[in-house]
Write a protein that holds these residues in place. Structure first.
Motif, PDB file in Angstrom:
ATOM      1  N   GLU A 111       0.828  -1.217   0.000  1.00 36.70           N
ATOM      2  CA  GLU A 111       0.000   0.000   0.000  1.00 36.70           C
ATOM      3  C   GLU A 111       0.855   1.256   0.000  1.00 36.70           C
ATOM      4  O   GLU A 111       0.515   2.247  -0.654  1.00 36.70           O
ATOM      5  N   LEU A 112       1.967   1.225   0.722  1.00 38.73           N
ATOM      6  CA  LEU A 112       2.826   2.403   0.859  1.00 38.73           C
ATOM      7  C   LEU A 112       3.976   2.419  -0.138  1.00 38.73           C
ATOM      8  O   LEU A 112       4.797   3.340  -0.114  1.00 38.73           O
ATOM      9  N   ASP A 113       4.018   1.396  -1.009  1.00 40.90           N
ATOM     10  CA  ASP A 113       5.079   1.278  -2.011  1.00 40.90           C
ATOM     11  C   ASP A 113       6.466   1.282  -1.357  1.00 40.90           C
ATOM     12  O   ASP A 113       7.365   2.027  -1.757  1.00 40.90           O
ATOM     13  N   LYS A 114       6.593   0.428  -0.331  1.00 39.08           N
ATOM     14  CA  LYS A 114       7.854   0.287   0.391  1.00 39.08           C
ATOM     15  C   LYS A 114       8.377  -1.140   0.250  1.00 39.08           C
ATOM     16  O   LYS A 114       7.599  -2.085   0.081  1.00 39.08           O
ATOM     17  N   PRO A 115       9.694  -1.319   0.311  1.00 38.69           N
ATOM     18  CA  PRO A 115      10.256  -2.676   0.239  1.00 38.69           C
ATOM     19  C   PRO A 115      10.010  -3.428   1.540  1.00 38.69           C
ATOM     20  O   PRO A 115      10.070  -2.851   2.631  1.00 38.69           O
ATOM     21  N   MET A 116       9.719  -4.721   1.421  1.00 36.32           N
ATOM     22  CA  MET A 116       9.562  -5.539   2.621  1.00 36.32           C
ATOM     23  C   MET A 116      10.889  -5.624   3.359  1.00 36.32           C
ATOM     24  O   MET A 116      11.929  -5.888   2.756  1.00 36.32           O
ATOM     25  N   PRO A 117      10.892  -5.410   4.654  1.00 33.88           N
ATOM     26  CA  PRO A 117      12.132  -5.540   5.428  1.00 33.88           C
ATOM     27  C   PRO A 117      12.655  -6.968   5.385  1.00 33.88           C
ATOM     28  O   PRO A 117      11.876  -7.932   5.381  1.00 33.88           O
ATOM     29  N   THR A 118      13.967  -7.096   5.328  1.00 28.92           N
ATOM     30  CA  THR A 118      14.593  -8.425   5.395  1.00 28.92           C
ATOM     31  C   THR A 118      15.082  -8.618   6.816  1.00 28.92           C
ATOM     32  O   THR A 118      16.201  -8.259   7.174  1.00 28.92           O
ATOM     33  N   THR A 119      14.223  -9.159   7.641  1.00 26.72           N
ATOM     34  CA  THR A 119      14.538  -9.352   9.048  1.00 26.72           C
ATOM     35  C   THR A 119      14.035 -10.724   9.473  1.00 26.72           C
ATOM     36  O   THR A 119      13.403 -11.439   8.693  1.00 26.72           O
ATOM     37  N   ARG A 120      14.297 -11.106  10.696  1.00 26.17           N
ATOM     38  CA  ARG A 120      13.890 -12.420  11.173  1.00 26.17           C
ATOM     39  C   ARG A 120      12.369 -12.487  11.296  1.00 26.17           C
ATOM     40  O   ARG A 120      11.731 -11.549  11.796  1.00 26.17           O
ATOM     41  N   VAL A 121      11.783 -13.634  10.860  1.00 27.31           N
ATOM     42  CA  VAL A 121      10.338 -13.802  10.924  1.00 27.31           C
ATOM     43  C   VAL A 121      10.009 -15.191  11.459  1.00 27.31           C
ATOM     44  O   VAL A 121      10.525 -16.200  10.954  1.00 27.31           O
ATOM     45  N   HIS A 122       9.172 -15.227  12.477  1.00 25.94           N
ATOM     46  CA  HIS A 122       8.655 -16.487  13.016  1.00 25.94           C
ATOM     47  C   HIS A 122       7.183 -16.607  12.652  1.00 25.94           C
ATOM     48  O   HIS A 122       6.520 -15.612  12.337  1.00 25.94           O
ATOM     49  N   LYS A 123       6.661 -17.839  12.731  1.00 24.26           N
ATOM     50  CA  LYS A 123       5.246 -18.092  12.469  1.00 24.26           C
ATOM     51  C   LYS A 123       4.593 -18.652  13.723  1.00 24.26           C
ATOM     52  O   LYS A 123       5.089 -19.600  14.318  1.00 24.26           O
ATOM     53  N   SER A 124       3.492 -18.050  14.128  1.00 24.84           N
ATOM     54  CA  SER A 124       2.775 -18.488  15.321  1.00 24.84           C
ATOM     55  C   SER A 124       2.269 -19.916  15.151  1.00 24.84           C
ATOM     56  O   SER A 124       1.761 -20.290  14.092  1.00 24.84           O
ATOM     57  N   GLY A 125       2.400 -20.699  16.218  1.00 24.89           N
ATOM     58  CA  GLY A 125       1.840 -22.038  16.200  1.00 24.89           C
ATOM     59  C   GLY A 125       0.351 -22.039  16.486  1.00 24.89           C
ATOM     60  O   GLY A 125      -0.310 -23.065  16.350  1.00 24.89           O
ATOM     61  N   GLY A 126      -0.168 -20.874  16.887  1.00 32.21           N
ATOM     62  CA  GLY A 126      -1.590 -20.748  17.188  1.00 32.21           C
ATOM     63  C   GLY A 126      -2.385 -20.287  15.984  1.00 32.21           C
ATOM     64  O   GLY A 126      -2.926 -21.090  15.231  1.00 32.21           O
ATOM     65  N   LYS A 127      -2.421 -18.969  15.767  1.00 30.42           N
ATOM     66  CA  LYS A 127      -3.205 -18.411  14.671  1.00 30.42           C
ATOM     67  C   LYS A 127      -2.456 -18.430  13.343  1.00 30.42           C
ATOM     68  O   LYS A 127      -3.038 -18.103  12.304  1.00 30.42           O
ATOM     69  N   GLY A 128      -1.173 -18.770  13.372  1.00 28.87           N
ATOM     70  CA  GLY A 128      -0.408 -18.883  12.135  1.00 28.87           C
ATOM     71  C   GLY A 128       0.095 -17.574  11.577  1.00 28.87           C
ATOM     72  O   GLY A 128       0.626 -17.535  10.465  1.00 28.87           O
ATOM     73  N   GLY A 129      -0.060 -16.479  12.332  1.00 30.22           N
ATOM     74  CA  GLY A 129       0.382 -15.176  11.865  1.00 30.22           C
ATOM     75  C   GLY A 129       1.881 -14.987  11.997  1.00 30.22           C
ATOM     76  O   GLY A 129       2.560 -15.705  12.741  1.00 30.22           O
ATOM     77  N   PRO A 130       2.431 -13.991  11.285  1.00 27.78           N
ATOM     78  CA  PRO A 130       3.868 -13.738  11.343  1.00 27.78           C
ATOM     79  C   PRO A 130       4.276 -12.911  12.563  1.00 27.78           C
ATOM     80  O   PRO A 130       3.536 -12.033  13.004  1.00 27.78           O
ATOM     81  N   HIS A 131       5.451 -13.222  13.100  1.00 21.38           N
ATOM     82  CA  HIS A 131       6.080 -12.446  14.158  1.00 21.38           C
ATOM     83  C   HIS A 131       7.385 -11.879  13.589  1.00 21.38           C
ATOM     84  O   HIS A 131       8.328 -12.636  13.345  1.00 21.38           O
ATOM     85  N   PHE A 132       7.427 -10.581  13.362  1.00 22.81           N
ATOM     86  CA  PHE A 132       8.625  -9.947  12.824  1.00 22.81           C
ATOM     87  C   PHE A 132       9.527  -9.509  13.983  1.00 22.81           C
ATOM     88  O   PHE A 132       9.082  -8.800  14.888  1.00 22.81           O
ATOM     89  N   ILE A 133      10.772  -9.945  13.928  1.00 22.95           N
ATOM     90  CA  ILE A 133      11.748  -9.623  14.974  1.00 22.95           C
ATOM     91  C   ILE A 133      12.649  -8.517  14.452  1.00 22.95           C
ATOM     92  O   ILE A 133      13.386  -8.713  13.475  1.00 22.95           O
ATOM     93  N   PHE A 134      12.590  -7.353  15.085  1.00 19.24           N
ATOM     94  CA  PHE A 134      13.368  -6.198  14.659  1.00 19.24           C
ATOM     95  C   PHE A 134      14.308  -5.733  15.773  1.00 19.24           C
ATOM     96  O   PHE A 134      14.262  -6.240  16.901  1.00 19.24           O
ATOM     97  N   LEU A 135      15.120  -4.738  15.431  1.00 16.13           N
ATOM     98  CA  LEU A 135      15.914  -4.006  16.411  1.00 16.13           C
ATOM     99  C   LEU A 135      15.317  -2.618  16.587  1.00 16.13           C
ATOM    100  O   LEU A 135      14.910  -1.978  15.606  1.00 16.13           O
ATOM    101  N   ASN A 136      15.255  -2.154  17.824  1.00 14.37           N
ATOM    102  CA  ASN A 136      14.727  -0.829  18.103  1.00 14.37           C
ATOM    103  C   ASN A 136      15.601   0.273  17.523  1.00 14.37           C
ATOM    104  O   ASN A 136      16.830   0.168  17.474  1.00 14.37           O
TER     105      ASN A 136
END
Length: 222
Positions: free
Chosen positions: A98-123
């Motif tokens: 929507e914002l015409d931005k590149p997807m960040p290349t960072t660590r991503v986990h997948k929930s074992g519950g709802k299956g959604g993504p967990h993006f791990i970033f640095l502050n």
């Protein structure tokens, strides 16, 4: 402070025990603590406050309880971990499109519950200033952004709801969260700090129905 060097692991080099996973996270600078098996509940007295990267302490925890799940704790400093998790769409990929931005290349986990993504970033300075944020959509939890005093469940922990494991979608080291992502989080959610500042003083005329309506307006999932 976390490592900013991305290193993908092949399936052959994936950890095979929860202890090995916990030590892997610690080696990346991610603070960990044990959860009760097949649960999201902390297995230590102080929960997220006990999170550490200390190898000896981590080894003892998972030697005493090899099947303990793994909690990852954020750190409210520049370079510390922060987490963006989605329970439903639209997700970060949709924001990027929507914002015409590149997807960040960072660590991503997948929930074992709802299956959604967990993006791990640095502050960054911007994300530290924003703090924890909650997003709701149609009165349902949409996303949460965790920078302090919260935690996420990490692979290979088992979801208590589905009994399925949390998994890794992108096995790289976390990267600094882009400013555009922080702005999107702020635009679509409610800051816990701002919520606290807006709390009304409770007196004898307190009306719970009006208070509940106000919580919903603030984006809280009730």
């Amino acid at each position: 402070m976390l490592s900013t060097t991305n290193t993908s692991d092949s399936p052959k080099t994936q950890p095979t025990t929860n202890l090995a996973w916990a030590l892997k996270y610690a080696s990346m600078g991610l603070r960990v603590f044990p959860l009760h098996p097949c649960s999201k509940a902390p297995a230590t007295a102080n929960g997220v406050k006990d999170a550490t990267t200390d190898v000896a302490r981590i080894t003892k925890w998972w030697t005493d309880k090899p099947d303990a799940g793994i909690g990852l704790a954020p750190e409210l400093v520049v370079g510390g971990a922060c987490f963006l998790e989605f329970d439903k769409k639209p997700s970060l990929k949709d924001w990027a499109k929507e914002l015409d931005k590149p997807m960040p290349t960072t660590r991503v986990h997948k929930s074992g519950g709802k299956g959604g993504p967990h993006f791990i970033f640095l502050n960054t300075e911007l994300s530290v200033a924003v703090g924890n944020v909650n997003g709701s959509n149609d009165h349902e939890e949409w996303f949460s952004f965790r920078t302090d005093n919260r935690y996420v469940v990490a692979p290979p922990s088992i979801s208590p709801d589905t009994h399925q494991p949390y998994t890794t979608w992108l096995d790289v080291a976390p990267e600094p969260i882009p400013d555009w992502v922080v702005h999107a989080i702020s635009a679509n959610g409610v800051s816990e700090r701002r919520f606290a500042e807006g709390m009304r003083e409770v007196d004898e005329d307190f009306e719970i129905d009006k208070f509940t309506d106000w919580l919903v307006e603030c984006g809280c999932d009730l």
